[in-house]
Design an enzyme around this catalytic site. Structure first.
Site, PDB file in Angstrom:
ATOM      1  N   LYS A  35       0.841  -1.199   0.000  1.00  7.34           N
ATOM      2  CA  LYS A  35       0.000   0.000   0.000  1.00  7.34           C
ATOM      3  C   LYS A  35       0.887   1.264   0.000  1.00  7.34           C
ATOM      4  O   LYS A  35       0.637   2.226  -0.715  1.00  7.34           O
ATOM      5  CB  LYS A  35      -0.878  -0.010   1.249  1.00  7.34           C
ATOM      6  CG  LYS A  35      -2.314   0.389   1.014  1.00  7.34           C
ATOM      7  CD  LYS A  35      -3.088   0.316   2.324  1.00  7.34           C
ATOM      8  CE  LYS A  35      -4.560   0.352   2.120  1.00  7.34           C
ATOM      9  NZ  LYS A  35      -5.321   0.329   3.364  1.00  7.34           N
ATOM     10  N   LYS A 204     -19.510  10.219  19.022  1.00  5.68           N
ATOM     11  CA  LYS A 204     -19.306   9.501  17.753  1.00  5.68           C
ATOM     12  C   LYS A 204     -20.270   8.313  17.634  1.00  5.68           C
ATOM     13  O   LYS A 204     -20.976   8.162  16.640  1.00  5.68           O
ATOM     14  CB  LYS A 204     -17.840   9.023  17.666  1.00  5.68           C
ATOM     15  CG  LYS A 204     -17.542   8.139  16.483  1.00  5.68           C
ATOM     16  CD  LYS A 204     -17.760   8.854  15.158  1.00  5.68           C
ATOM     17  CE  LYS A 204     -17.832   7.895  14.000  1.00  5.68           C
ATOM     18  NZ  LYS A 204     -18.157   8.535  12.743  1.00  5.68           N
ATOM     19  N   PHE A 249     -31.498  10.874   5.748  1.00  9.61           N
ATOM     20  CA  PHE A 249     -31.551   9.487   6.254  1.00  9.61           C
ATOM     21  C   PHE A 249     -32.960   8.949   6.411  1.00  9.61           C
ATOM     22  O   PHE A 249     -33.276   8.234   7.354  1.00  9.61           O
ATOM     23  CB  PHE A 249     -30.719   9.347   7.552  1.00  9.61           C
ATOM     24  CG  PHE A 249     -29.251   9.287   7.225  1.00  9.61           C
ATOM     25  CD1 PHE A 249     -28.596  10.402   6.745  1.00  9.61           C
ATOM     26  CD2 PHE A 249     -28.550   8.096   7.322  1.00  9.61           C
ATOM     27  CE1 PHE A 249     -27.268  10.352   6.372  1.00  9.61           C
ATOM     28  CE2 PHE A 249     -27.208   8.026   6.948  1.00  9.61           C
ATOM     29  CZ  PHE A 249     -26.578   9.165   6.478  1.00  9.61           C
ATOM     30  N   LEU A 250     -33.807   9.332   5.461  1.00  9.76           N
ATOM     31  CA  LEU A 250     -35.179   8.820   5.446  1.00  9.76           C
ATOM     32  C   LEU A 250     -35.463   8.090   4.144  1.00  9.76           C
ATOM     33  O   LEU A 250     -36.595   8.047   3.686  1.00  9.76           O
ATOM     34  CB  LEU A 250     -36.170   9.968   5.662  1.00  9.76           C
ATOM     35  CG  LEU A 250     -36.188  10.586   7.066  1.00  9.76           C
ATOM     36  CD1 LEU A 250     -37.159  11.752   7.135  1.00  9.76           C
ATOM     37  CD2 LEU A 250     -36.552   9.547   8.123  1.00  9.76           C
ATOM     38  N   GLN A 251     -34.411   7.559   3.532  1.00  3.51           N
ATOM     39  CA  GLN A 251     -34.580   6.816   2.286  1.00  3.51           C
ATOM     40  C   GLN A 251     -34.827   5.349   2.639  1.00  3.51           C
ATOM     41  O   GLN A 251     -33.937   4.663   3.142  1.00  3.51           O
ATOM     42  CB  GLN A 251     -33.308   6.967   1.438  1.00  3.51           C
ATOM     43  CG  GLN A 251     -33.343   6.299   0.093  1.00  3.51           C
ATOM     44  CD  GLN A 251     -34.203   7.068  -0.911  1.00  3.51           C
ATOM     45  OE1 GLN A 251     -34.333   8.285  -0.811  1.00  3.51           O
ATOM     46  NE2 GLN A 251     -34.793   6.345  -1.840  1.00  3.51           N
ATOM     47  N   GLY A 257     -25.501  -0.473   5.424  1.00  2.00           N
ATOM     48  CA  GLY A 257     -24.358  -1.380   5.455  1.00  2.00           C
ATOM     49  C   GLY A 257     -23.125  -0.520   5.655  1.00  2.00           C
ATOM     50  O   GLY A 257     -23.202   0.565   6.238  1.00  2.00           O
ATOM     51  N   CYS A 260     -19.078   0.979   8.984  1.00  2.00           N
ATOM     52  CA  CYS A 260     -19.250   1.604  10.300  1.00  2.00           C
ATOM     53  C   CYS A 260     -20.592   1.402  10.987  1.00  2.00           C
ATOM     54  O   CYS A 260     -20.613   0.993  12.144  1.00  2.00           O
ATOM     55  CB  CYS A 260     -18.905   3.078  10.202  1.00  2.00           C
ATOM     56  SG  CYS A 260     -17.123   3.257   9.960  1.00  2.00           S
ATOM     57  N   ARG A 327     -17.724  -3.518   2.230  1.00  2.00           N
ATOM     58  CA  ARG A 327     -17.795  -4.063   3.589  1.00  2.00           C
ATOM     59  C   ARG A 327     -19.242  -3.988   4.103  1.00  2.00           C
ATOM     60  O   ARG A 327     -19.855  -2.932   4.038  1.00  2.00           O
ATOM     61  CB  ARG A 327     -16.842  -3.297   4.520  1.00  2.00           C
ATOM     62  CG  ARG A 327     -15.370  -3.584   4.217  1.00  2.00           C
ATOM     63  CD  ARG A 327     -14.438  -2.830   5.131  1.00  2.00           C
ATOM     64  NE  ARG A 327     -14.323  -1.417   4.778  1.00  2.00           N
ATOM     65  CZ  ARG A 327     -13.521  -0.555   5.398  1.00  2.00           C
ATOM     66  NH1 ARG A 327     -12.781  -0.957   6.415  1.00  2.00           N
ATOM     67  NH2 ARG A 327     -13.463   0.703   5.023  1.00  2.00           N
TER      68      ARG A 327
END
Ligand code: NAI
Ligand code: UGA
Length: 426
Positions: A35, A204, A249-251, A257, A260, A327
């Site tokens: 990397k 957080k 965030f109302l979809q 996924g 996090c 992920r």
């Protein structure tokens, strides 16, 4: 300022690149040698819009260097960011293996004053424990301060999120490092939220948990709305107009996924249970999210009972658009389930060439639907929303489209002779 960033993942690379772009001298330390070699040539191992250009110009300006030599980078730096992964253990708790490895390697290297900043998302009390551990390991208290400075960027918009955050959360034990951090972040115009080390950790987790709960809430409402023939997109729009609720965030769809939300909800649940507090809302949010693939499969079975014998194309593999991150991707989970059910699965994603046993991946979106009986949209990439439905209709054998993200207008498909299946979209 001289900065060392440990870990060249989404957070480490974005932090390094942005700080270097604003004039700081940054060493990004990564333990994976290949990397490091890749990054030295300006090649970015992740798909993150805008990151490559800024990274290359920072390297060319001489402000950004990559290395696997922690000692060299720490020696030259007064500010040290820890941005390694904190994945999920099988019991839901956060795995702090990488974090602890860093502390063990770092502690003998601290011989002048350094601010150690935790960017990784770590369980409540981790930064307090870090402070104690450094003292235990013989690091002089005059030589360090620990700061908890959680990151709120989203993949796909990482640079802009880091440059324009709505707040900078700083958890401290003493006020000494605050002014230095304000100098470090001189180019960011956002209010500071100063709190304790553990307070910052909780902010957080609470942010991610709240957003995930909001998604599960709308997905539950979608199930109820569907039973009553109500359009969930109208409901989301209607409730979102109340500024106390907001539109984000109302979809409704296949659920959350990514690297996090799933792990952070599980970790917060684990931390809560450890203290004998039952986190009912966190548990419900996860339960709902985990039920969504089954809900879509039930829906497909109801509409198309013979779907297991069919050739199915899935558009989308990444956990959301504008990233190549798979992920905990709901799209990948759906693909794996369809394969297990015996379906012939064909896949297209604009940036992910997915390799799953018994499936075929394509580099061309329209080629992937050739002779397909059913098209499933699992990630709401712009390319899918803007697809040429005349071509889709011509190429497909069948005429059903399952929109697992409620991202297409049903009448757009109907106009092209295709049948639309969404959730709560009468
Ligand atoms: N991915 C995201 O969008 C966000 C992630 N976070 C949090 O930030 C942390 C990092 O997340 P990602 O960047 O996604 O992680 P990642 O897993 O993509 O990258 C972490 C990197 O650290 C490297 N690493 C591990 N141990 C090391 C060591 N001892 N020395 C040098 N390098 C080492 C790994 O090789 C890897 O390249 C996690 O705690 C995550 O929860 C927070 C906000 C956003
Ligand atoms: O801690 C983290 O790693 C980050 O997690 C999320 O960022 P990210 O995972 O990049 O992606 P989001 O845009 O939040 O989406 C997460 C998931 O929720 C889903 N989602 C999002 C919004 C929505 O309305 N519905 C919905 O199903 C997405 O498809 C995706 O699978 C948070 O938004 C960031 O603030 C946070 O820093």
């Amino acid at each position: 300022m001289d900065v060392c960033v440990i870990g060249a993942g989404y957070v480490g690379l974005t932090t390094s690149t942005v700080l270097a772009n604003y004039g700081h001298q940054v060493f990004c330390v990564e333990k994976q040698k290949e990397k490091v070699e890749m990054l030295k040539t300006g090649e970015v191992p992740i798909y993150e819009p805008g990151l490559d250009t800024m990274l290359v110009s920072s390297i060319e300006a001489g402000n950004l260097a990559f290395t696997d030599d922690l000692a060299k980078a720490v020696k030259k730096s007064s500010i040290i960011f820890i941005a390694v992964g904190t994945p999920q253990n099988s019991d839901g708790s956060a795995n702090l293996r990488f974090f602890e490895e860093v502390i063990n390697e770092l502690s003998p290297l601290i011989d002048t004053y350094k601010i150690i900043i935790t960017k990784s998302t770590v369980p409540l009390g981790t930064n307090e424990a870090l402070h104690g551990k450094l003292l235990e390991k013989g690091v002089s208290p005059e030589n360090f301060d620990v700061v908890s400075n959680p990151e709120f960027l989203r993949e796909g918009t990482a640079i802009s999120d880091m440059l324009h955050p709505d707040k900078i959360v700083i958890g401290v034990k003493s006020h000494t490092p605050i002014q230095i951090l304000q100098k470090l972040y001189h180019f960011i115009h956002a209010p500071y939220m100063i709190t304790s080390l553990t307070g910052a950790e909780m902010i957080k987790y609470a942010s991610n948990a709240f957003l995930a709960v909001k998604i599960s809430f709308i997905n539950e409402l979608a199930k109820i709305s569907e039973a009553y023939n109500v359009d969930i997109t109208d409901v989301a729009l209607g409730i979102g107009m109340d500024p106390r609720i907001g539109h984000h965030f109302l979809q409704a769809g296949l659920g959350y996924g990514g690297s996090c939300f799933p792990k952070d909800l599980a970790a917060l649940e684990h931390q809560s249970l450890k203290m004998n507090v039952t986190p009912h809302i966190l548990q419900a949010a996860q339960l709902i999210n985990n039920s969504l693939i089954d809900s879509y499969l039930d829906k497909i079975e109801k509409e198309i009972p013979r779907y297991r014998e069919m050739k199915i194309t899935v558009w989308g593999a990444s956990f959301k658009p504008n990233t190549d991150d798979t992920r905990h991707s709901q799209a990948v989970k759906l693909i794996e389930r369809l394969t297990k059910e015996g379906c012939e699965v064909h896949i297209y994603d604009p940036v992910v060439f997915l390799k799953v046993e018994n499936t075929t991946s394509y580099k061309d979106m329209y080629e992937s639907i050739e002779q397909s009986d059913l098209l499933i949209i699992a990630t709401e990439w712009h390319q899918f929303i803007e697809a040429d439905w005349t071509i889709v209709k011509e190429k497909m054998y069948g005429d059903q489209v399952v929109d697992c993200r409620n991202c297409i207008q049903p009448y757009t498909l109907k106009r092209h002779g295709l049948k639309y299946i969404g959730v709560a979209r009468p």
